[in-house]
Enzyme design. Structure first.
Site, PDB file in Angstrom:
ATOM      1  N   GLY A  83      40.392  24.722  57.450  1.00 41.25           N
ATOM      2  CA  GLY A  83      39.976  25.930  56.737  1.00 41.25           C
ATOM      3  C   GLY A  83      40.319  25.883  55.262  1.00 41.25           C
ATOM      4  O   GLY A  83      40.560  24.809  54.707  1.00 41.25           O
ATOM      5  N   ALA A  84      40.321  27.080  54.614  1.00 44.29           N
ATOM      6  CA  ALA A  84      40.478  27.172  53.152  1.00 44.29           C
ATOM      7  C   ALA A  84      39.464  26.214  52.514  1.00 44.29           C
ATOM      8  O   ALA A  84      39.804  25.335  51.719  1.00 44.29           O
ATOM      9  CB  ALA A  84      41.908  26.850  52.723  1.00 44.29           C
ATOM     10  N   HIS A 122      36.469  24.226  50.633  1.00 41.37           N
ATOM     11  CA  HIS A 122      36.015  24.037  49.256  1.00 41.37           C
ATOM     12  C   HIS A 122      34.798  23.127  49.284  1.00 41.37           C
ATOM     13  O   HIS A 122      34.345  22.719  50.374  1.00 41.37           O
ATOM     14  CB  HIS A 122      37.145  23.459  48.393  1.00 41.37           C
ATOM     15  CG  HIS A 122      37.819  22.273  49.027  1.00 41.37           C
ATOM     16  ND1 HIS A 122      37.200  21.056  49.195  1.00 41.37           N
ATOM     17  CD2 HIS A 122      39.061  22.126  49.566  1.00 41.37           C
ATOM     18  CE1 HIS A 122      38.020  20.211  49.775  1.00 41.37           C
ATOM     19  NE2 HIS A 122      39.167  20.838  50.035  1.00 41.37           N
ATOM     20  N   HIS A 125      34.775  20.030  51.608  1.00 41.84           N
ATOM     21  CA  HIS A 125      34.429  20.280  53.018  1.00 41.84           C
ATOM     22  C   HIS A 125      32.929  20.524  53.169  1.00 41.84           C
ATOM     23  O   HIS A 125      32.302  20.042  54.116  1.00 41.84           O
ATOM     24  CB  HIS A 125      35.144  21.537  53.535  1.00 41.84           C
ATOM     25  CG  HIS A 125      36.632  21.433  53.585  1.00 41.84           C
ATOM     26  ND1 HIS A 125      37.451  22.209  52.797  1.00 41.84           N
ATOM     27  CD2 HIS A 125      37.443  20.659  54.341  1.00 41.84           C
ATOM     28  CE1 HIS A 125      38.712  21.924  53.073  1.00 41.84           C
ATOM     29  NE2 HIS A 125      38.736  20.985  54.000  1.00 41.84           N
ATOM     30  N   GLN A 185      50.821  18.804  62.973  1.00 40.49           N
ATOM     31  CA  GLN A 185      50.797  17.801  61.905  1.00 40.49           C
ATOM     32  C   GLN A 185      51.619  18.215  60.684  1.00 40.49           C
ATOM     33  O   GLN A 185      51.604  17.534  59.667  1.00 40.49           O
ATOM     34  CB  GLN A 185      49.365  17.448  61.524  1.00 40.49           C
ATOM     35  CG  GLN A 185      48.589  18.534  60.793  1.00 40.49           C
ATOM     36  CD  GLN A 185      47.139  18.127  60.604  1.00 40.49           C
ATOM     37  OE1 GLN A 185      46.351  18.150  61.544  1.00 40.49           O
ATOM     38  NE2 GLN A 185      46.763  17.747  59.386  1.00 40.49           N
ATOM     39  N   GLY A 221      36.825  13.157  54.914  1.00 38.76           N
ATOM     40  CA  GLY A 221      36.812  12.832  53.490  1.00 38.76           C
ATOM     41  C   GLY A 221      37.699  11.626  53.202  1.00 38.76           C
ATOM     42  O   GLY A 221      38.738  11.426  53.837  1.00 38.76           O
ATOM     43  N   LYS A 233      39.365  11.371  50.611  1.00 43.56           N
ATOM     44  CA  LYS A 233      40.549  11.875  49.896  1.00 43.56           C
ATOM     45  C   LYS A 233      41.809  11.615  50.725  1.00 43.56           C
ATOM     46  O   LYS A 233      42.852  11.250  50.204  1.00 43.56           O
ATOM     47  CB  LYS A 233      40.350  13.372  49.639  1.00 43.56           C
ATOM     48  CG  LYS A 233      41.604  14.200  49.631  1.00 43.56           C
ATOM     49  CD  LYS A 233      42.004  14.575  48.265  1.00 43.56           C
ATOM     50  CE  LYS A 233      43.300  15.329  48.144  1.00 43.56           C
ATOM     51  NZ  LYS A 233      43.957  15.768  49.323  1.00 43.56           N
ATOM     52  N   ASP A 234      41.714  11.815  52.052  1.00 42.19           N
ATOM     53  CA  ASP A 234      42.810  11.479  52.958  1.00 42.19           C
ATOM     54  C   ASP A 234      42.526  10.090  53.530  1.00 42.19           C
ATOM     55  O   ASP A 234      42.180   9.942  54.698  1.00 42.19           O
ATOM     56  CB  ASP A 234      42.914  12.543  54.065  1.00 42.19           C
ATOM     57  CG  ASP A 234      43.258  13.899  53.495  1.00 42.19           C
ATOM     58  OD1 ASP A 234      44.348  14.046  52.930  1.00 42.19           O
ATOM     59  OD2 ASP A 234      42.412  14.806  53.565  1.00 42.19           O
ATOM     60  N   SER A 266      42.481  21.841  49.727  1.00 40.64           N
ATOM     61  CA  SER A 266      42.824  23.234  50.047  1.00 40.64           C
ATOM     62  C   SER A 266      44.140  23.624  49.379  1.00 40.64           C
ATOM     63  O   SER A 266      44.397  24.799  49.127  1.00 40.64           O
ATOM     64  CB  SER A 266      42.959  23.405  51.560  1.00 40.64           C
ATOM     65  OG  SER A 266      41.762  23.010  52.176  1.00 40.64           O
TER      66      SER A 266
HETATM   67  O1  PAF Z   1      42.167  16.702  57.097  1.00 41.93           O
HETATM   68  C1  PAF Z   1      42.414  17.745  57.719  1.00 41.93           C
HETATM   69  O2  PAF Z   1      42.059  18.850  57.305  1.00 41.93           O
HETATM   70  C2  PAF Z   1      43.185  17.660  59.027  1.00 41.93           C
HETATM   71  O3  PAF Z   1      44.143  16.656  58.989  1.00 41.93           O
HETATM   72  C3  PAF Z   1      42.281  17.511  60.256  1.00 41.93           C
HETATM   73  C4  PAF Z   1      41.508  16.197  60.218  1.00 41.93           C
HETATM   74  C5  PAF Z   1      41.315  18.669  60.333  1.00 41.93           C
HETATM   75  C6  PAF Z   1      43.119  17.510  61.532  1.00 41.93           C
HETATM   76  O4  PAF Z   1      43.823  18.697  61.679  1.00 41.93           O
END
Ligand code: PAF
Length: 279
Positions: free
Chosen positions: A32-33, A35, A38, A62, A148, A150-151, A187
């Site tokens: 969520g949140a 941008h 996403h 997480q 993404g 980005k991660d 986010s």
């Molecule tokens: O990248 C994220 O927003 C989170 O790590 C994900 C992939 C939705 C898992 O909770």
């Protein structure tokens, strides 16, 4: 308005109905949140799949820091409005008990790629990501899933788990979307102070410069040290890491013939930012 689904059984029923008509499903997992980053994932899914589900779930497993989980931005109504512009076919936004019901004891753990960098700085983080992503794939019956770049490390973790566990989902890694000044959309950017927001683009500028220097023959270590100094001089409180790694395994790499990635994490005014670029 896009239907918001709260239970796994409702999501499964919808996904099964689509599948029975031979439709393909794309899932965009988010916390969520939302941008533009996403939304670009959702648009890509829209262009490649018959049906698109965006999941919105702030996954407690997480977060290794309870305070970070509490402060994580939440804005479901605004998110739904943004997703209607794509549009997506369904939003899956379950409560925590639906995802982790009483008695839940399973964890998906990866060695190797999940261990360094974010895995080291945030113990348990990738166990949480891998577990929830595996569950979201199973719940949504998705054919494709969009993440993404980005991660970057997260993307490599998901690619690895899908391969290792024979999960029948095609993982699509999509380009990082940046603000005009280079800051990677995240986010967490809404948590930046005005000063932090002004300084934050220095992270991308510093690693871009370091990557250029390395490509033009400068020593890796020297270029990285200069990037860290530039960030500290700009007002970053702490540079957690700037590392040049093998793009797939995330292990240290001094082999310029293999794809490499420079990855960085740093704190400014209490907000942790990460970014990465190819080298
Ligand atoms: O990248 C994220 O927003 C989170 O790590 C994900 C992939 C939705 C898992 O909770």
């Amino acid at each position: 308005m896009t239907p918001i689904i709260r239970t796994v059984s409702d999501l499964r029923a919808l996904a099964r109905a689509w599948k029975s008509k031979g439709e393909t499903i794309g899932v965009v997992p988010t916390m969520g949140a939302l941008h533009d980053g996403h939304l670009s994932l959702a648009r890509r899914a829209r262009s490649e799949c018959d049906r698109v589900i965006t999941t919105i779930f702030v996954n407690p497993k997480q977060f290794n820091n309870p305070d970070d989980l509490k402060k994580y931005p939440r804005s479901e109504e605004a998110d739904a409005r943004l997703l209607a512009t794509v549009p997506v076919d369904a939003i899956f936004a379950p409560p925590v008990e639906e995802v982790y019901p009483e008695g839940f004891i399973s964890t998906v753990t990866l060695a190797g790629v999940a261990q360094p960098l974010e895995g080291h700085m945030r113990p348990g983080h990738f166990d949480g990501v891998a577990t929830v992503v595996t569950k979201l794939f199973g719940m949504s019956l998705a054919d494709r899933a969009y993440f993404g770049q980005k991660d970057w490390q997260q993307l490599q973790v998901v690619l690895r788990l899908v391969r290792d566990l024979n999960v029948p989902v095609e993982v699509v890694g999509c380009e990082t979307i940046r603000e005009a000044d280079g800051l990677a959309m995240s986010s967490r950017n809404v948590q930046l102070t005005t000063r932090g927001r002004t300084k934050a683009p220095v992270l991308y500028a510093a690693i871009t410069r370091a990557a250029e220097d390395i490509r033009s023959g400068h020593a890796d270590r020297m270029a990285i040290r200069e990037a860290a100094e530039t960030m500290r001089a700009a007002g970053f409180d702490r540079v957690e890491y700037i590392e040049l790694r093998d793009a797939e395994t995330l292990m240290p790499s001094d082999d310029p013939t293999r794809p490499r990635r420079m990855l960085a994490a740093a704190w400014i005014d209490g907000v942790r930012l990460i970014d990465n670029i190819p080298v």
